[in-house]
Design an enzyme around this catalytic site. Structure first.
Site, mmCIF file in Angstrom:
data_model
loop_
_atom_site.group_PDB
_atom_site.id
_atom_site.type_symbol
_atom_site.label_atom_id
_atom_site.label_comp_id
_atom_site.label_asym_id
_atom_site.label_seq_id
_atom_site.Cartn_x
_atom_site.Cartn_y
_atom_site.Cartn_z
ATOM 1 N N LYS A 181 0.855 -1.191 0.000
ATOM 2 C CA LYS A 181 0.000 0.000 0.000
ATOM 3 C C LYS A 181 0.889 1.239 0.000
ATOM 4 O O LYS A 181 1.698 1.430 0.917
ATOM 5 C CB LYS A 181 -0.901 -0.017 1.231
ATOM 6 C CG LYS A 181 -1.772 1.232 1.336
ATOM 7 C CD LYS A 181 -2.800 1.107 2.451
ATOM 8 C CE LYS A 181 -3.586 2.393 2.601
ATOM 9 N NZ LYS A 181 -4.561 2.320 3.705
ATOM 10 N N LYS A 235 -2.282 -1.571 -3.714
ATOM 11 C CA LYS A 235 -3.132 -0.379 -3.667
ATOM 12 C C LYS A 235 -2.296 0.875 -3.787
ATOM 13 O O LYS A 235 -1.284 0.959 -3.085
ATOM 14 C CB LYS A 235 -3.876 -0.380 -2.330
ATOM 15 C CG LYS A 235 -4.710 0.852 -2.086
ATOM 16 C CD LYS A 235 -5.302 0.811 -0.693
ATOM 17 C CE LYS A 235 -6.031 2.114 -0.442
ATOM 18 N NZ LYS A 235 -6.490 2.250 0.912
HETATM 19 C C1 PBG Z 1 -7.002 3.487 5.634
HETATM 20 C C2 PBG Z 1 -7.545 3.385 4.257
HETATM 21 C C3 PBG Z 1 -7.452 4.354 3.259
HETATM 22 C C4 PBG Z 1 -8.100 3.848 2.135
HETATM 23 C C5 PBG Z 1 -8.590 2.600 2.477
HETATM 24 N N1 PBG Z 1 -8.215 2.318 3.799
HETATM 25 C C6 PBG Z 1 -6.912 5.723 3.292
HETATM 26 C C7 PBG Z 1 -5.548 6.010 3.699
HETATM 27 O O1 PBG Z 1 -4.663 5.154 3.743
HETATM 28 O O2 PBG Z 1 -5.340 7.174 3.993
HETATM 29 C C8 PBG Z 1 -8.216 4.582 0.824
HETATM 30 C C9 PBG Z 1 -9.224 4.084 -0.131
HETATM 31 C C10 PBG Z 1 -9.512 5.005 -1.259
HETATM 32 O O3 PBG Z 1 -8.875 6.048 -1.488
HETATM 33 O O4 PBG Z 1 -10.460 4.677 -1.990
HETATM 34 N N2 PBG Z 1 -7.905 3.033 6.588
#
Ligand code: PBG
Length: 311
Positions: A181, A235
């Site tokens: 991620k 991601k």
């Molecule tokens: C963190 C989380 C995020 C997303 C999913 N889980 C945001 C982040 O890491 O700041 C982002 C998903 C998206 O942008 O569609 N709990």
């Protein structure tokens, strides 16, 4: 002939719909930066998930938006926290007809917006955070989640959660790990959707990956599998097709990719301006993510695709 020889076909059962449920509202609330996506009430969430099931969608992933936040994000493991309330209602309504996934993080619940406990030095304390993730995992499993999906990028989170779930008798609850991620600027609309502002610089570079690097992703994926991940995720999706391809070639577990909020909003905004053809671009993007190697795609386009492909 093109149809006959196409290598990649997108199917509604490849997709997972991300859904938001907000505490303390009586009507669904639109999210300006995510056109067509809403913060649901528990009732409207249950109705939406039933509608998705009827369209052939096999899975949803739930995010809770609490009415109040605190330093530790205690709403994430409170049995009466909004996600747990919604999971119970969903499971009661759809049972095992659909896979109900719960995003497992605390950023929606913390006053500072970080994905963990912030120490006196202003940095997230990795190991203290693992303990609260375990509490959240048990609360989500108890409330009926089939899958928990740790998204906080703490080292060791998958192993800690697996052990906690097993100890509590939830051997059959699966883990979909947000493994690779990145600290992406494409999460902006999501942070509007969950009312998160990040304290101390406004970024998560201390725990999410630097997008200049690909090799680290393989380490993250292998470590998560070693610790018990059932599904690994990359991601965001489109800027990381190389990473998806590399992961797919290297592991036997199912691979997921998250087509994130900013990726969705860019399509919606350009299409609203008449600059691109919404359906054509949406189809091209999702199919490309599958072609790169994703078995599962988390996307806000799930309902659109289910309706589109049913025509
Ligand atoms: C963190 C989380 C995020 C997303 C999913 N889980 C945001 C982040 O890491 O700041 C982002 C998903 C998206 O942008 O569609 N709990």
């Amino acid at each position: 002939m093109r149809e006959l020889v196409a290598e990649t076909r997108l199917h509604v059962s490849d997709l997972v719909a991300p859904l938001f449920v907000r505490e303390g509202i009586s009507e669904p609330q639109p999210i300006a930066s995510l056109p067509g996506v809403v913060q649901h009430t528990v009732d409207s969430l249950v109705a939406e998930v039933n509608g998705l099931r009827d369209l052939g969608v096999k899975a949803v992933i739930l995010f809770g938006v609490p009415a109040t936040k605190d330093a530790e994000g205690s709403g994430a493991w409170d049995p009466n926290g909004i996600a747990q309330v919604a999971l119970r209602a969903l499971r009661a309504s759809v049972g095992d007809d659909m896979v109900i996934m719960a995003d497992l993080c605390v950023d929606e619940y913390t006053s500072h917006g970080h994905c963990g406990i912030v120490g006196s030095d202003g940095e997230v304390d990795n190991d203290a955070t693992l303990e609260i993730y375990c509490r959240a995992a048990i609360a989500q499993a108890t409330a009926g989640a089939h899958v928990v999906a740790p998204s906080g990028m703490m080292d060791g989170q998958v192993g800690a959660i697996r052990a906690a779930l097993d100890d509590a008798g939830f051997e059959n609850v699966a883990i979909m790990a947000y493994s690779a991620k990145y600290a992406s600027a494409l999460y902006g609309p999501f942070r509007d959707a969950v009312d998160v502002q990040i304290a101390g610089g406004g970024h998560r570079k201390g725990y999410q990956q630097d997008w200049r690097n690909a090799r680290e992703s393989m380490r993250e994926v292998f470590e998560d599998i070693e610790q018990g991940a059932d599904i690994v995720m990359v991601k965001p999706a489109l800027s990381y097709l190389d990473v998806i391809g590399q992961v797919r070639a290297s592991v036997d577990t199912p691979v997921a990719a998250y087509h994130v909020s900013g990726e969705y909003s860019m399509i919606k905004a350009a299409a609203a301006n008449g600059w691109i053809d919404h359906d054509a671009v949406a189809l091209e993007h999702l199919t490309s993510i599958k072609r790169a190697g994703a078995d599962i795609i988390l996307t806000y386009l799930t309902r659109w695709f289910a309706e589109y492909s049913a025509q």
